[in-house]
Design an enzyme around this catalytic site. Structure first.
Site, PDB file in Angstrom:
ATOM      1  N   TYR A   1      -6.396  15.135  -8.912  1.00  0.00           N
ATOM      2  CA  TYR A   1      -5.727  14.167  -9.871  1.00  0.00           C
ATOM      3  C   TYR A   1      -4.553  14.887 -10.667  1.00  0.00           C
ATOM      4  O   TYR A   1      -3.404  14.743 -10.909  1.00  0.00           O
ATOM      5  CB  TYR A   1      -6.661  13.168 -10.617  1.00  0.00           C
ATOM      6  CG  TYR A   1      -5.877  12.171 -11.640  1.00  0.00           C
ATOM      7  CD1 TYR A   1      -5.743  10.995 -11.191  1.00  0.00           C
ATOM      8  CD2 TYR A   1      -5.438  12.827 -12.765  1.00  0.00           C
ATOM      9  CE1 TYR A   1      -5.242  10.151 -12.021  1.00  0.00           C
ATOM     10  CE2 TYR A   1      -4.989  11.919 -13.777  1.00  0.00           C
ATOM     11  CZ  TYR A   1      -4.617  10.755 -13.172  1.00  0.00           C
ATOM     12  OH  TYR A   1      -4.002   9.694 -14.350  1.00  0.00           O
TER      13      TYR A   1
ATOM     14  N   LYS B   1      -0.769  15.060 -10.379  1.00  0.00           N
ATOM     15  CA  LYS B   1       0.124  14.657 -11.447  1.00  0.00           C
ATOM     16  C   LYS B   1       1.320  15.635 -11.821  1.00  0.00           C
ATOM     17  O   LYS B   1       2.453  15.240 -12.243  1.00  0.00           O
ATOM     18  CB  LYS B   1      -0.533  14.252 -12.705  1.00  0.00           C
ATOM     19  CG  LYS B   1      -1.432  13.035 -12.596  1.00  0.00           C
ATOM     20  CD  LYS B   1      -0.478  11.739 -12.466  1.00  0.00           C
ATOM     21  CE  LYS B   1      -0.938  10.528 -12.184  1.00  0.00           C
ATOM     22  NZ  LYS B   1      -0.327   9.221 -11.955  1.00  0.00           N
TER      23      LYS B   1
ATOM     24  N   THR C   1      -8.019   1.576 -19.003  1.00  0.00           N
ATOM     25  CA  THR C   1      -7.811   0.737 -17.843  1.00  0.00           C
ATOM     26  C   THR C   1      -8.925   0.677 -16.833  1.00  0.00           C
ATOM     27  O   THR C   1      -9.983   1.394 -17.161  1.00  0.00           O
ATOM     28  CB  THR C   1      -6.641   1.311 -17.225  1.00  0.00           C
ATOM     29  OG1 THR C   1      -6.899   2.177 -16.837  1.00  0.00           O
ATOM     30  CG2 THR C   1      -5.321   1.299 -18.193  1.00  0.00           C
TER      31      THR C   1
ATOM     32  N   ASP D   1       0.869  -1.201   0.018  1.00  0.00           N
ATOM     33  CA  ASP D   1       0.000   0.003  -0.090  1.00  0.00           C
ATOM     34  C   ASP D   1       0.951   1.324  -0.001  1.00  0.00           C
ATOM     35  O   ASP D   1       1.666   1.608   1.042  1.00  0.00           O
ATOM     36  CB  ASP D   1      -0.711  -0.037   1.159  1.00  0.00           C
ATOM     37  CG  ASP D   1      -1.767   1.228   1.252  1.00  0.00           C
ATOM     38  OD1 ASP D   1      -1.539   2.073   0.508  1.00  0.00           O
ATOM     39  OD2 ASP D   1      -2.557   1.416   1.861  1.00  0.00           O
ATOM     40  N   VAL D   2       1.012   2.087  -1.282  1.00  0.00           N
ATOM     41  CA  VAL D   2       1.962   2.955  -1.330  1.00  0.00           C
ATOM     42  C   VAL D   2       1.697   4.261  -0.091  1.00  0.00           C
ATOM     43  O   VAL D   2       2.528   5.131  -0.182  1.00  0.00           O
ATOM     44  CB  VAL D   2       2.044   3.427  -2.680  1.00  0.00           C
ATOM     45  CG1 VAL D   2       2.679   2.528  -3.821  1.00  0.00           C
ATOM     46  CG2 VAL D   2       0.592   4.047  -3.277  1.00  0.00           C
TER      47      VAL D   2
ATOM     48  N   ASN E   1       3.958   3.594 -10.350  1.00  0.00           N
ATOM     49  CA  ASN E   1       2.758   3.724 -11.253  1.00  0.00           C
ATOM     50  C   ASN E   1       1.409   3.495 -10.385  1.00  0.00           C
ATOM     51  O   ASN E   1       0.467   3.957 -10.919  1.00  0.00           O
ATOM     52  CB  ASN E   1       2.798   2.464 -12.167  1.00  0.00           C
ATOM     53  CG  ASN E   1       1.622   1.985 -12.745  1.00  0.00           C
ATOM     54  OD1 ASN E   1       1.170   2.845 -13.843  1.00  0.00           O
ATOM     55  ND2 ASN E   1       0.751   1.114 -12.297  1.00  0.00           N
TER      56      ASN E   1
HETATM   57  P1  NDP Z   1      -5.617   0.893 -12.680  1.00  0.00           P
HETATM   58  O1  NDP Z   1      -6.826   1.449 -12.191  1.00  0.00           O
HETATM   59  O2  NDP Z   1      -5.910  -0.231 -13.501  1.00  0.00           O
HETATM   60  O3  NDP Z   1      -4.579   0.789 -11.939  1.00  0.00           O
HETATM   61  C1  NDP Z   1      -4.156   1.477 -10.691  1.00  0.00           C
HETATM   62  C2  NDP Z   1      -3.165   0.631  -9.933  1.00  0.00           C
HETATM   63  O4  NDP Z   1      -2.860   1.104  -8.893  1.00  0.00           O
HETATM   64  C3  NDP Z   1      -3.977  -0.897  -9.579  1.00  0.00           C
HETATM   65  O5  NDP Z   1      -3.025  -1.952  -9.539  1.00  0.00           O
HETATM   66  C4  NDP Z   1      -4.101  -0.519  -7.938  1.00  0.00           C
HETATM   67  O6  NDP Z   1      -3.761  -1.745  -7.186  1.00  0.00           O
HETATM   68  C5  NDP Z   1      -2.755   0.321  -7.699  1.00  0.00           C
HETATM   69  N1  NDP Z   1      -2.906   1.177  -6.598  1.00  0.00           N
HETATM   70  C6  NDP Z   1      -4.068   2.195  -6.158  1.00  0.00           C
HETATM   71  N2  NDP Z   1      -3.701   2.477  -4.892  1.00  0.00           N
HETATM   72  C7  NDP Z   1      -2.730   1.893  -4.525  1.00  0.00           C
HETATM   73  C8  NDP Z   1      -2.137   1.889  -3.282  1.00  0.00           C
HETATM   74  N3  NDP Z   1      -2.793   2.852  -2.141  1.00  0.00           N
HETATM   75  N4  NDP Z   1      -0.861   1.255  -3.016  1.00  0.00           N
HETATM   76  C9  NDP Z   1      -0.609   0.489  -4.157  1.00  0.00           C
HETATM   77  N5  NDP Z   1      -1.125   0.206  -5.361  1.00  0.00           N
HETATM   78  C10 NDP Z   1      -2.236   0.925  -5.500  1.00  0.00           C
HETATM   79  O7  NDP Z   1      -5.392   2.327 -13.641  1.00  0.00           O
HETATM   80  P2  NDP Z   1      -4.197   2.698 -14.676  1.00  0.00           P
HETATM   81  O8  NDP Z   1      -3.380   1.457 -15.117  1.00  0.00           O
HETATM   82  O9  NDP Z   1      -4.864   3.530 -15.576  1.00  0.00           O
HETATM   83  O10 NDP Z   1      -3.203   3.629 -13.998  1.00  0.00           O
HETATM   84  C11 NDP Z   1      -1.863   3.373 -13.499  1.00  0.00           C
HETATM   85  C12 NDP Z   1      -1.040   4.883 -13.541  1.00  0.00           C
HETATM   86  O11 NDP Z   1      -1.253   5.511 -14.788  1.00  0.00           O
HETATM   87  C13 NDP Z   1      -1.780   5.749 -12.549  1.00  0.00           C
HETATM   88  O12 NDP Z   1      -0.770   6.660 -12.048  1.00  0.00           O
HETATM   89  C14 NDP Z   1      -2.454   6.820 -13.609  1.00  0.00           C
HETATM   90  O13 NDP Z   1      -2.763   8.043 -12.858  1.00  0.00           O
HETATM   91  C15 NDP Z   1      -1.570   6.952 -14.644  1.00  0.00           C
HETATM   92  N6  NDP Z   1      -2.001   7.251 -15.863  1.00  0.00           N
HETATM   93  C16 NDP Z   1      -3.273   6.610 -16.464  1.00  0.00           C
HETATM   94  C17 NDP Z   1      -3.777   7.147 -17.667  1.00  0.00           C
HETATM   95  C18 NDP Z   1      -5.032   6.382 -18.281  1.00  0.00           C
HETATM   96  O14 NDP Z   1      -5.488   7.082 -19.137  1.00  0.00           O
HETATM   97  N7  NDP Z   1      -5.442   5.270 -17.925  1.00  0.00           N
HETATM   98  C19 NDP Z   1      -3.209   8.395 -18.328  1.00  0.00           C
HETATM   99  C20 NDP Z   1      -2.435   8.817 -17.601  1.00  0.00           C
HETATM  100  C21 NDP Z   1      -1.610   8.337 -16.421  1.00  0.00           C
HETATM  101  P3  NDP Z   1      -4.636  -2.318  -5.950  1.00  0.00           P
HETATM  102  O15 NDP Z   1      -6.089  -1.551  -5.984  1.00  0.00           O
HETATM  103  O16 NDP Z   1      -4.751  -3.587  -6.055  1.00  0.00           O
HETATM  104  O17 NDP Z   1      -3.659  -1.892  -5.016  1.00  0.00           O
END
Ligand code: NDP
Length: 256
Positions: A163, A167, A198, A66-67, A93
């Site tokens: 958000y 960023k 996603t 948990d980050v 990420n």
């Molecule tokens: P998803 O929702 O598919 O993935 C997000 C991931 O973050 C999950 O694996 C989730 O895992 C993890 N996460 C969330 N909270 C925590 C936490 N407290 N501790 C550890 N892990 C955590 O989203 P995306 O793949 O789209 O997003 C990934 C990154 O890319 C993000 O930073 C997003 O802002 C960025 N991004 C995405 C874009 C898009 O259009 N999709 C565009 C630009 C940037 P879990 O819940 O299991 O902890």
């Protein structure tokens, strides 16, 4: 297809590897030869993704993370180190979004975005750098930290103002950490993806508003997650030895 850049010999931690971009990058890093640590809260999902990497012949391990929790970040690095040695390649990420107008968003939701998307990145990078420095990155020059920004950090974003603001903060954090660690053999770079479908936004893109959003892009399409492959592999690999404090936008021209 063989990945363009090799990560042979690298140990990589990818946060938020249970879905979306993080899960995709974990598979890519595994194929590129890295030992991959998949960090997220949903361990069942990271176990599944790690299993796929191992089945494909790679090395991977799921670590609970948990980050937002400093103790959890430290424990994840401990587990990673025990399994594979010092983590030299970090992809910060993990991220969340809490869509809504600022007049409606609760203080709790606002804080969750700050804690995950900013503090989480800070804690992940800081703990990684501490261990890298202790392991001799100053001499090896092996440290690579890649931060996930977003085009919302500089383009207007109608949906989650916190958000977008976090960023922008991540990008500036990246510049500052790059400066701090420039003599410590740790490179810090930020990649700004455009809109990629996603779990973060899939519900939105099923709505009329989502379809209209796609039509508003010049090329009338979302960015493919694979568009991130070469840029992120480059920043994670030896090929970027002399690249630090930089940013790359990968958005199919969506922000223009
Ligand atoms: P998803 O929702 O598919 O993935 C997000 C991931 O973050 C999950 O694996 C989730 O895992 C993890 N996460 C969330 N909270 C925590 C936490 N407290 N501790 C550890 N892990 C955590 O989203 P995306 O793949 O789209 O997003 C990934 C990154 O890319 C993000 O930073 C997003 O802002 C960025 N991004 C995405 C874009 C898009 O259009 N999709 C565009 C630009 C940037 P879990 O819940 O299991 O902890």
């Amino acid at each position: 297809m063989k990945p363009r850049y090799s990560l042979e010999g690298r140990t990589a931690l990818i946060t938020g590897a249970s879905s979306g971009i993080g899960a995709h990058l974990a598979a890519l890093f595994g194929a590129a030869g890295a030992r991959v640590l998949l960090g997220a809260r949903r361990k069942d999902r990271t176990e599944e993704e790690a299993g796929k990497i191992r089945a494909a012949g790679g090395e991977a391990l799921a670590v609970e993370l948990d980050v937002t929790d400093e103790g959890s970040v430290i424990a994840a690095y401990d587990a990673a180190e025990k399994a594979f040695g010092t983590v030299d390649t970090i992809v910060a990420n993990a991220g969340i979004s809490r869509d809504g107008r600022s007049t409606d968003v609760s203080a709790g939701d606002m804080q969750a975005v700050v804690d995950t998307n900013f503090s989480g990145v800070y804690l992940t990078a800081r703990e990684g750098a501490r261990r890298l420095i202790a392991a001799g990155s100053r001499e090896s020059g092996a440290g690579r930290i890649v931060l996930l920004g977003s085009i919302t950090s500089f383009a207007n974003h109608n949906g989650d103002a916190t958000y977008a603001a976090m960023k922008a903060a991540v990008a500036h954090l990246g510049r500052n950490l790059a400066r701090e660690w420039v003599r410590m053999g740790i490179n810090v770079n930020t990649v700004h993806p455009g809109y990629i479908e996603t779990e973060l936004n899939a519900d939105f893109y099923k709505t009329e508003g989502g379809e209209a959003h796609i039509r508003s892009f010049h090329r009338r399409r979302l960015t493919a997650v694979e568009a991130l492959d070469d840029p992120i592999l480059f920043f994670a690999s030896d090929a970027s030895a002399m690249v630090t404090g930089s940013e790359l936008i990968v958005d199919d021209g969506q922000r223009l």
